[in-house]
Design a protein around this motif. Structure first.
Motif, short mmCIF file in Angstrom:
data_model
loop_
_atom_site.label_atom_id
_atom_site.label_comp_id
_atom_site.label_asym_id
_atom_site.label_seq_id
_atom_site.Cartn_x
_atom_site.Cartn_y
_atom_site.Cartn_z
N ASN A 271 40.31 6.94 7.04
CA ASN A 271 41.72 6.97 7.43
C ASN A 271 42.29 8.35 7.19
OD1 ASN A 271 42.07 4.01 7.74
ND2 ASN A 271 41.62 4.02 5.57
N THR B 17 45.14 11.69 9.00
CA THR B 17 45.98 12.26 10.04
C THR B 17 45.16 13.25 10.86
OG1 THR B 17 47.89 12.06 8.59
CG2 THR B 17 48.12 13.54 10.47
N PHE C 160 38.41 2.98 21.87
CA PHE C 160 39.75 3.14 21.32
C PHE C 160 40.48 1.80 21.44
CE2 PHE C 160 38.79 7.54 21.56
CZ PHE C 160 39.64 8.18 20.69
N VAL D 298 45.69 9.37 21.51
CA VAL D 298 46.03 9.94 20.21
C VAL D 298 46.30 11.43 20.35
CG1 VAL D 298 44.75 8.21 18.88
CG2 VAL D 298 43.60 10.31 19.59
N ASP E 172 48.95 12.16 14.56
CA ASP E 172 48.84 10.70 14.52
C ASP E 172 47.98 10.27 13.34
OD1 ASP E 172 50.34 10.35 16.80
OD2 ASP E 172 48.61 10.11 18.13
N LYS E 173 48.35 9.15 12.73
CA LYS E 173 47.55 8.54 11.67
C LYS E 173 46.56 7.60 12.35
CE LYS E 173 50.80 9.13 7.95
NZ LYS E 173 50.28 10.42 7.64
N VAL E 174 45.28 7.80 12.05
CA VAL E 174 44.22 7.05 12.71
C VAL E 174 43.19 6.57 11.69
CG1 VAL E 174 44.45 8.31 14.89
CG2 VAL E 174 42.83 9.11 13.17
N THR F 276 41.11 3.85 16.03
CA THR F 276 42.35 3.11 16.19
C THR F 276 43.51 3.94 15.65
OG1 THR F 276 43.52 1.05 15.69
CG2 THR F 276 42.05 1.86 13.99
N LYS F 277 44.60 3.90 16.37
CA LYS F 277 45.83 4.52 15.89
C LYS F 277 46.46 3.52 14.94
CE LYS F 277 49.97 6.78 17.73
NZ LYS F 277 50.65 7.15 18.98
N ASN F 278 46.79 3.97 13.73
CA ASN F 278 47.34 3.06 12.73
C ASN F 278 48.73 2.59 13.15
OD1 ASN F 278 44.98 3.68 11.44
ND2 ASN F 278 45.93 4.77 9.76
#
Length: 163
Positions: free
Chosen positions: A8, A10, A52, A58, A62-64, A88-90
């Motif tokens: 996890n 950015t 994705f 993304v 972005d936090k992913v 995945t984008k959080n």
């Protein structure tokens, strides 16, 4: 059975990544740097085969979460570089787990058990309906709240079967 591991953070950089001498591959592969905010950085190689969640776009900032196969060969460089299998984008209140689920739909790490409801969408990576039993397979599970039990139980919103 793959050993899927999440990372996890950015996104701090996105650039084109050359995988060979073929000019047709220019722009098809990306290198995404992800910083977890605690000094750890991972470079993900994102290919056209990287799945994705919800086909979301993304961008830097972005936090992913990126999932990779921890047992796959990787170059011994810093920062570590892994081929992203799932990104995945959080999103608040949405969780994603990529793992092998056994005949009781329990993850290989024993931390999550799935309770499939009639409203649970079960599809293939290409979006088509999956009509067989999803047990004993590698699954991408999109879910919300879980119980406080061990293993945690959830009714997933969506299951993507990785054939």
């Amino acid at each position: 059975m793959a050993n899927f591991q999440p990372f996890n953070g950015t996104i701090t950089m996105i650039s084109d990544f050359m995988t060979g001498l073929n000019e047709e591959s220019i722009g098809c592969n990306k290198l995404m740097s992800v910083d977890n905010g605690y000094g750890a950085i991972v470079n993900f190689v994102v290919t056209p085969d990287t799945y994705f969640i919800d086909q979301v776009m993304v961008a830097i900032g972005d936090k992913v979460t990126g999932f990779y196969d921890a047992d796959a060969p990787a170059p011994l460089i810093f920062p570590p570089q892994f081929r992203a299998i799932v990104m995945t984008k959080n999103i608040p209140y949405q969780n994603v787990k990529v793992d092998y689920f056994n005949s009781q739909l329990e993850s290989s790490d024993g931390k999550l058990r799935l309770n499939i409801a009639p409203s649970t969408s079960i599809v293939l990576k290409n979006g088509q309906a999956f009509t067989a039993n999803p047990t004993n397979r590698n699954l991408i599970v999109v879910y919300g709240p879980t119980t406080m039990s061990i293993p945690a139980q959830t009714t997933p919103y969506k299951i993507i079967v990785m054939c």
